[in-house]
Write a protein that holds these residues in place. Structure first.
Motif, PDB file in Angstrom:
ATOM      1  N   GLY A  11      -2.619  -6.509   4.323  1.00 33.04           N
ATOM      2  CA  GLY A  11      -1.873  -6.731   5.549  1.00 33.04           C
ATOM      3  C   GLY A  11      -0.410  -7.075   5.370  1.00 33.04           C
ATOM      4  N   THR A  12       0.007  -7.349   4.132  1.00 30.31           N
ATOM      5  CA  THR A  12       1.389  -7.765   3.878  1.00 30.31           C
ATOM      6  C   THR A  12       1.886  -7.118   2.583  1.00 30.31           C
ATOM      7  N   PRO A  13       3.201  -7.072   2.394  1.00 30.47           N
ATOM      8  CA  PRO A  13       3.717  -6.611   1.103  1.00 30.47           C
ATOM      9  C   PRO A  13       3.189  -7.439  -0.070  1.00 30.47           C
ATOM     10  N   GLY A  14       2.958  -8.731   0.168  1.00 29.06           N
ATOM     11  CA  GLY A  14       2.392  -9.572  -0.889  1.00 29.06           C
ATOM     12  C   GLY A  14       1.012  -9.117  -1.304  1.00 29.06           C
ATOM     13  N   HIS A  15       0.205  -8.697  -0.333  1.00 31.11           N
ATOM     14  CA  HIS A  15      -1.129  -8.183  -0.656  1.00 31.11           C
ATOM     15  C   HIS A  15      -1.026  -6.918  -1.502  1.00 31.11           C
ATOM     16  N   VAL A  16      -0.064  -6.071  -1.177  1.00 28.15           N
ATOM     17  CA  VAL A  16       0.157  -4.850  -1.956  1.00 28.15           C
ATOM     18  C   VAL A  16       0.519  -5.201  -3.396  1.00 28.15           C
ATOM     19  N   SER A  17       1.425  -6.144  -3.564  1.00 28.74           N
ATOM     20  CA  SER A  17       1.815  -6.576  -4.911  1.00 28.74           C
ATOM     21  C   SER A  17       0.627  -7.146  -5.677  1.00 28.74           C
ATOM     22  N   ASP A  18      -0.218  -7.921  -4.996  1.00 25.42           N
ATOM     23  CA  ASP A  18      -1.399  -8.501  -5.636  1.00 25.42           C
ATOM     24  C   ASP A  18      -2.326  -7.408  -6.159  1.00 25.42           C
ATOM     25  N   ALA A  19      -2.533  -6.374  -5.343  1.00 25.25           N
ATOM     26  CA  ALA A  19      -3.436  -5.294  -5.744  1.00 25.25           C
ATOM     27  C   ALA A  19      -2.903  -4.559  -6.963  1.00 25.25           C
ATOM     28  N   LEU A  20      -1.614  -4.277  -6.971  1.00 24.91           N
ATOM     29  CA  LEU A  20      -1.030  -3.571  -8.100  1.00 24.91           C
ATOM     30  C   LEU A  20      -1.001  -4.441  -9.359  1.00 24.91           C
ATOM     31  N   LEU A  49      -3.271  -6.322 -10.285  1.00 22.02           N
ATOM     32  CA  LEU A  49      -4.606  -6.261 -10.876  1.00 22.02           C
ATOM     33  C   LEU A  49      -4.794  -5.007 -11.725  1.00 22.02           C
ATOM     34  N   GLY A  50      -3.847  -4.068 -11.629  1.00 18.88           N
ATOM     35  CA  GLY A  50      -3.941  -2.844 -12.398  1.00 18.88           C
ATOM     36  C   GLY A  50      -4.219  -1.607 -11.585  1.00 18.88           C
ATOM     37  N   ALA A  51      -4.224  -1.730 -10.258  1.00 18.68           N
ATOM     38  CA  ALA A  51      -4.460  -0.560  -9.414  1.00 18.68           C
ATOM     39  C   ALA A  51      -3.381   0.483  -9.643  1.00 18.68           C
ATOM     40  N   ASP A  52      -3.776   1.745  -9.586  1.00 17.82           N
ATOM     41  CA  ASP A  52      -2.813   2.830  -9.737  1.00 17.82           C
ATOM     42  C   ASP A  52      -2.015   3.050  -8.458  1.00 17.82           C
ATOM     43  N   ALA A  53      -2.607   2.708  -7.317  1.00 20.74           N
ATOM     44  CA  ALA A  53      -1.942   2.906  -6.029  1.00 20.74           C
ATOM     45  C   ALA A  53      -2.641   2.046  -4.989  1.00 20.74           C
ATOM     46  N   VAL A  54      -2.035   1.978  -3.817  1.00 22.42           N
ATOM     47  CA  VAL A  54      -2.635   1.272  -2.682  1.00 22.42           C
ATOM     48  C   VAL A  54      -2.606   2.200  -1.477  1.00 22.42           C
ATOM     49  N   LEU A  55      -3.542   1.998  -0.593  1.00 24.71           N
ATOM     50  CA  LEU A  55      -3.547   2.708   0.688  1.00 24.71           C
ATOM     51  C   LEU A  55      -3.464   1.665   1.794  1.00 24.71           C
ATOM     52  N   VAL A  56      -2.497   1.842   2.683  1.00 27.11           N
ATOM     53  CA  VAL A  56      -2.286   0.906   3.790  1.00 27.11           C
ATOM     54  C   VAL A  56      -2.294   1.694   5.088  1.00 27.11           C
ATOM     55  N   ASN A  57      -3.019   1.188   6.070  1.00 25.83           N
ATOM     56  CA  ASN A  57      -3.102   1.885   7.348  1.00 25.83           C
ATOM     57  C   ASN A  57      -2.783   0.933   8.501  1.00 25.83           C
ATOM     58  N   THR A  58      -3.738   0.068   8.834  1.00 27.50           N
ATOM     59  CA  THR A  58      -3.622  -0.742  10.048  1.00 27.50           C
ATOM     60  C   THR A  58      -2.376  -1.621  10.066  1.00 27.50           C
ATOM     61  N   ALA A  59      -2.071  -2.250   8.933  1.00 32.18           N
ATOM     62  CA  ALA A  59      -0.923  -3.170   8.913  1.00 32.18           C
ATOM     63  C   ALA A  59       0.362  -2.481   9.340  1.00 32.18           C
ATOM     64  N   ILE A  60       0.505  -1.212   8.982  1.00 34.22           N
ATOM     65  CA  ILE A  60       1.688  -0.455   9.391  1.00 34.22           C
ATOM     66  C   ILE A  60       1.550   0.016  10.829  1.00 34.22           C
ATOM     67  N   ALA A  61       0.369   0.513  11.177  1.00 30.57           N
ATOM     68  CA  ALA A  61       0.169   1.111  12.502  1.00 30.57           C
ATOM     69  C   ALA A  61       0.325   0.119  13.641  1.00 30.57           C
ATOM     70  N   ILE A  62      -0.028  -1.149  13.417  1.00 29.21           N
ATOM     71  CA  ILE A  62       0.035  -2.135  14.509  1.00 29.21           C
ATOM     72  C   ILE A  62       1.327  -2.947  14.491  1.00 29.21           C
ATOM     73  N   ALA A  63       2.185  -2.688  13.521  1.00 31.91           N
ATOM     74  CA  ALA A  63       3.425  -3.458  13.412  1.00 31.91           C
ATOM     75  C   ALA A  63       4.374  -3.125  14.558  1.00 31.91           C
ATOM     76  N   PRO A  64       5.210  -4.077  14.959  1.00 33.02           N
ATOM     77  CA  PRO A  64       6.200  -3.788  16.006  1.00 33.02           C
ATOM     78  C   PRO A  64       7.154  -2.664  15.619  1.00 33.02           C
ATOM     79  N   ASP A  65       7.470  -2.571  14.336  1.00 35.17           N
ATOM     80  CA  ASP A  65       8.340  -1.507  13.825  1.00 35.17           C
ATOM     81  C   ASP A  65       7.596  -0.851  12.665  1.00 35.17           C
ATOM     82  N   CYS A  66       6.892   0.217  12.965  1.00 31.38           N
ATOM     83  CA  CYS A  66       6.034   0.849  11.957  1.00 31.38           C
ATOM     84  C   CYS A  66       6.825   1.379  10.757  1.00 31.38           C
ATOM     85  N   PRO A  67       7.909   2.130  10.966  1.00 35.31           N
ATOM     86  CA  PRO A  67       8.649   2.618   9.806  1.00 35.31           C
ATOM     87  C   PRO A  67       9.211   1.493   8.938  1.00 35.31           C
TER      88      PRO A  67
END
Length: 250
Positions: free
Chosen positions: A200-209, A211-229
């Motif tokens: 849900g946050t950029p911090g969560h994305v950093s946490d996942a990477l 751990l060694g993840a090759d990539a992340v997929l984000v959907n809802t956090a961007i779609a429901i944001a006041p400014d999606c881009p």
């Protein structure tokens, strides 16, 4: 250990997965199922630096569908590698039928394989059944699973080209709930791992990477944001920052 689908070390600007005619270079994948404005989809994908376009077929006819003709007017779809998703499937049969319809309609060979429970969590055994059928039919399959090492190994053994591992319930914005379990999957398999669900946050994305993840997929956090881009851009910056701060040799 690396295989032909996982280019060794995959430095910035180089693909971390090449399969089914699609090269995955961006470490941020963005879902577009929740949008109704084609122009917004174009802006979000551009802001996120994304290089794949995800499309689907809803077997239940319950989704607000974006017309590809409208999307084609808003963006240059040829710039993206097309992959399909079965994210509206609640059985192995629905997932297989969706994948085959996507191949028949668009020539899509790469499938983001989801089989969900009624509670919108990855459903393990139907996912295995669908993956086996689709791999046998010549698809490149990226199954969505909970962080379960045994299940991960079964799917890789069947021929999954990458795995997508649940961080926390979809749309929960809880981040990675069980880092040890997610890391165990990443360290066990020899195919790329994407972490998604509840980021849900950029911090969560950093946490996942981290751990060694090759990539992340984000959907809802961007779609429901006041400014999606702007939110997509923030997620992209988090990905870039995590990659830049990786220890040498990772």
């Amino acid at each position: 250990m690396h295989d032909a689908n996982r280019p060794a070390d995959a430095p910035a600007g180089q693909p971390w997965l090449v399969t089914g005619g699609v090269s995955f270079t961006s470490r941020l994948i963005v879902g577009i199922e929740q949008y109704s404005d084609p122009r917004l989809v174009a802006d979000v994908l551009a802001a996120g630096g994304c290089d794949v376009f995800i499309t689907t077929y809803d077997p239940g006819g319950n989704r607000a569908s974006l017309l590809l003709s409208d999307l084609d007017e808003a963006m240059d779809l040829t710039r993206y590698g097309w992959i399909g998703t079965t994210s509206f499937a609640y059985s192995a049969k629905e997932a297989v039928d969706t994948a085959k319809k996507l191949r028949d309609a668009f020539g899509i060979e790469v499938i983001k394989l989801d089989v969900r429970t009624p509670g919108n969590l990855p459903d393990g055994e139907p996912t295995v059944a669908a993956a086996e059928t689709l791999v046998d039919a010549g698809f490149s399959v990226l199954p969505f699973i909970r962080p379960d090492v045994e299940l991960a190994n079964r799917l890789v053994g069947l021929g999954a080209v990458a795995l997508r591992v649940l961080a926390s319930p979809v749309a929960s914005a809880q981040g990675v709930l069980d880092p040890a379990a997610v890391r165990a999957v990443i360290e066990t398999v020899d195919v790329p791992v994407v972490v998604e669900g509840g980021l849900g946050t950029p911090g969560h994305v950093s946490d996942a990477l981290a751990l060694g993840a090759d990539a992340v997929l984000v959907n809802t956090a961007i779609a429901i944001a006041p400014d999606c881009p702007a939110t997509a851009a923030a997620m992209r910056r988090a990905v870039d920052a995590a990659r830049l701060t990786e220890p040498a040799g990772t």
